[in-house]
Design a protein around this motif. Structure first.
Motif, PDB file in Angstrom:
ATOM      1  N   ALA A  76      81.883  56.657  37.774  1.00 57.54           N
ATOM      2  CA  ALA A  76      82.200  56.565  36.240  1.00 57.54           C
ATOM      3  C   ALA A  76      81.446  57.782  35.548  1.00 57.54           C
ATOM      4  CB  ALA A  76      81.680  55.287  35.760  1.00 57.54           C
ATOM      5  N   SER A  80      83.230  60.455  33.154  1.00 54.61           N
ATOM      6  CA  SER A  80      82.820  60.613  31.647  1.00 54.61           C
ATOM      7  C   SER A  80      82.600  61.993  31.650  1.00 54.61           C
ATOM      8  CB  SER A  80      81.777  59.811  31.316  1.00 54.61           C
ATOM      9  OG  SER A  80      82.091  58.683  31.512  1.00 54.61           O
ATOM     10  N   HIS A  85      87.815  59.665  29.964  1.00 54.81           N
ATOM     11  CA  HIS A  85      87.101  58.390  29.398  1.00 54.81           C
ATOM     12  C   HIS A  85      87.860  57.021  29.976  1.00 54.81           C
ATOM     13  CE1 HIS A  85      84.076  60.604  27.753  1.00 54.81           C
ATOM     14  NE2 HIS A  85      84.976  61.259  26.859  1.00 54.81           N
ATOM     15  N   GLN A  86      89.156  56.968  29.910  1.00 58.04           N
ATOM     16  CA  GLN A  86      89.912  55.729  30.142  1.00 58.04           C
ATOM     17  C   GLN A  86      89.824  55.585  31.665  1.00 58.04           C
ATOM     18  OE1 GLN A  86      91.778  53.742  28.457  1.00 58.04           O
ATOM     19  NE2 GLN A  86      91.645  52.769  30.344  1.00 58.04           N
ATOM     20  N   ALA A  88      86.961  56.122  33.681  1.00 62.70           N
ATOM     21  CA  ALA A  88      85.704  55.861  33.557  1.00 62.70           C
ATOM     22  C   ALA A  88      85.815  54.342  33.450  1.00 62.70           C
ATOM     23  CB  ALA A  88      84.718  56.752  32.732  1.00 62.70           C
ATOM     24  N   LEU A  89      86.392  54.069  32.226  1.00 60.13           N
ATOM     25  CA  LEU A  89      86.469  52.629  31.698  1.00 60.13           C
ATOM     26  C   LEU A  89      87.012  51.679  32.821  1.00 60.13           C
ATOM     27  CD1 LEU A  89      86.017  50.591  29.362  1.00 60.13           C
ATOM     28  CD2 LEU A  89      88.214  51.302  28.532  1.00 60.13           C
ATOM     29  N   ARG A 108      77.879  50.363  28.811  1.00 63.11           N
ATOM     30  CA  ARG A 108      78.719  51.747  29.423  1.00 63.11           C
ATOM     31  C   ARG A 108      80.222  51.466  28.826  1.00 63.11           C
ATOM     32  NH1 ARG A 108      77.534  54.884  33.722  1.00 63.11           N
ATOM     33  NH2 ARG A 108      75.275  54.749  34.453  1.00 63.11           N
ATOM     34  N   ALA A 112      82.304  54.307  26.541  1.00 61.62           N
ATOM     35  CA  ALA A 112      83.487  54.658  26.876  1.00 61.62           C
ATOM     36  C   ALA A 112      84.815  54.355  25.922  1.00 61.62           C
ATOM     37  CB  ALA A 112      83.998  54.184  28.566  1.00 61.62           C
ATOM     38  N   GLU A 115      84.483  56.593  22.872  1.00 64.15           N
ATOM     39  CA  GLU A 115      85.061  58.006  23.181  1.00 64.15           C
ATOM     40  C   GLU A 115      86.560  57.929  23.037  1.00 64.15           C
ATOM     41  OE1 GLU A 115      83.406  60.705  23.553  1.00 64.15           O
ATOM     42  OE2 GLU A 115      81.397  60.058  24.179  1.00 64.15           O
TER      43      GLU A 115
END
Length: 480
Positions: A76, A80, A85-86, A88-89, A108, A112, A115
């Protein structure tokens, strides 16, 4: 037994950023069987700024230790770092489904979501983190970015209670984060004097943990100016990579560099790197600290190879890797990019540069009142802020003289007052779709209004140390 990471660790000990990157990629290409040690590899790749290699190492870590939650946190973090970011989310939400009561994971997820511009959902995640750990100051900081505080609200009361009753159990950094969060809350409710007091308090706490060597920074700036002079540029003007795609944005914090990069890359064929990327610094490692002697030594040590051209080629290759695609323009708003301006101009002699300037009082206060989540240790002391700002100006003015016609200056105040017109001119300068950029500027204009023109007046008497520091640095005249 031979340590498979010995060469990698040796490169780290030598502070050879490029060497670390090369060794990380060598291990990846060899498909080394490192097990949980892939986490160490990913961490070193992140440290030197090779986010793509960090992602590949993190992916191998998840394959080697799929049941270890930390493996997925590395993944993740790497995603990032690349601005994905998607993705990572998605990783974080899978972990939350397994550990719903982990406040760190909820925080966290909130970061995300922020962002991604999904503020309402980010607020929910930060509130979940706080419900699980009411003293999680990082979650409170995130929540403060999602909401507008109201006088007498439960949130403001909880922050004040924490400040009064629990600060003895906090580190200096945590106390600093709390103070900056309270400053934002008091700005929201219109109590600017209290907010300014909390800013000064937060800066003092943050400064306790680590200082900044401003003297050394000034020496480095003088050396860069001495190294990159007209004769040197003329001598090596044919050595770099002739490629018109790169665009370097040179801007201090709080001037909208990442905003401008994203807007200029809105035509779909251009691409913007994240503000925190360090790709050019990584690939310019062979030039050392860029004194004239070190640059000359690097050129002579090339044994017939073009060191300056190699820097440009590697940078362009890794920039496209980071973007995940080819791009007609590669827009780089990298932090402290003014320090790289000389090497960038020589290694990429067709590259353009955009400089953002801002009224010094507003700039200084905007920097001082901001708690930067990534290390900017010079931003917590008035003299450090003023001296670094002066260094920034000296460097940018030198690059404007050294590379005539290749540097455009944009005023932050123009971005605030007429973002479409200002962005249109910048788009024409670098050769991207001006209509698309202007339309995107209109859609995103609200993001710039966090720090309006004249913001330093909110500081009241707390601005006096900054005013004096700016005067000593020659940035303003006292009494103006």
């Amino acid at each position: 037994m031979i340590d498979p990471l010995s060469d990698l660790r040796d490169a780290r000990r030598r502070e050879d950023l490029l060497g670390v990157s090369v060794e990380v990629r060598r291990l990846i290409e060899a498909n080394a069987q490192l097990g949980s040690q892939w986490g160490d590899v990913a961490g070193l790749a992140m440290e030197v700024g090779d986010e793509v290699a960090a992602l590949m190492a993190a992916e191998r870590l998840t394959q080697s230790a799929p049941n270890y939650p930390q493996s997925w946190l590395w993944l993740a973090s790497a995603l990032s770092g690349l601005g994905r970011h998607q993705q990572a989310l998605d990783v974080i939400e899978r972990l939350i489904s397994q550990q719903p009561n982990d406040p760190g994971l909820q925080r966290r997820a909130g970061r995300a979501l922020l962002e991604l511009g999904r503020t309402n959902l980010a607020e929910l995640s930060f509130r979940r983190a706080i419900s699980l750990d009411r003293f999680d100051v990082m979650a409170w900081e995130g929540l403060s970015e999602c909401i507008t505080f109201e006088s007498g609200s439960a949130e403001l009361g909880a922050l004040e209670e924490m400040r009064i009753q629990n600060t003895t159990n906090m580190s200096s950094t945590e106390r600093g984060v709390l103070a900056y969060t309270l400053a934002k809350a008091y700005r929201d409710v219109g109590e600017t004097a209290v907010a300014a007091m909390r800013v000064a308090e937060g800066a003092a706490f943050c400064r306790d943990d680590i200082g900044f060597d401003t003297d050394r920074h000034e020496v480095s700036v003088k050396a860069l100016i001495a190294s990159y002079e007209p004769q040197f540029v003329d001598t090596h003007e044919d050595a770099g990579v002739i490629d018109g795609r790169p665009v370097l944005i040179m801007a201090p914090p709080c001037t909208g560099a990442d905003w401008l990069a994203e807007v200029l890359a809105s035509d779909g064929e251009a691409g913007a790197l994240p503000r925190k990327n360090g790709l050019f610094w990584l690939n310019a490692t062979p030039l050392g600290d860029q004194t004239l002697k070190e640059i000359s030594d690097a050129i002579e040590a090339g044994w017939g190879r073009n060191v300056l051209g190699d820097v440009g080629k590697r940078y362009l290759s890794q920039a496209e890797e980071a973007l995940g695609r080819s791009a007609t323009r590669i827009i780089d708003p990298s932090s402290l990019s003014e320090m790289a301006g000389g090497a960038y101009g020589v290694c990429l002699p067709a590259a353009k540069m955009i400089r953002i300037v801002r009224e010094p009082r507003d700039l200084a206060w905007s920097i001082y009142k901001t708690r930067f989540r990534k290390a900017r240790h010079w931003t917590y002391h008035p003299d450090d802020i003023a001296r670094v700002m002066a260094c920034h100006n000296r460097l940018c003015e030198h690059w404007e003289t050294l590379f005539p016609g290749r540097v455009m200056t944009v005023r932050f105040e123009d971005l605030l007052s007429d973002p479409q017109a200002a962005v249109r001119e910048a788009a024409k300068f670098i050769g991207v779709d001006a209509d698309a950029a202007a339309a995107e500027a209109w859609l995103r204009a609200d993001r710039l209004t966090i720090d309006p023109e004249g913001v330093h007046k909110d500081a009241g008497e707390r601005f006096e140390p900054l005013e004096s520091a700016l005067a000593r640095a020659g940035l303003v005249q006292a009494g103006d």
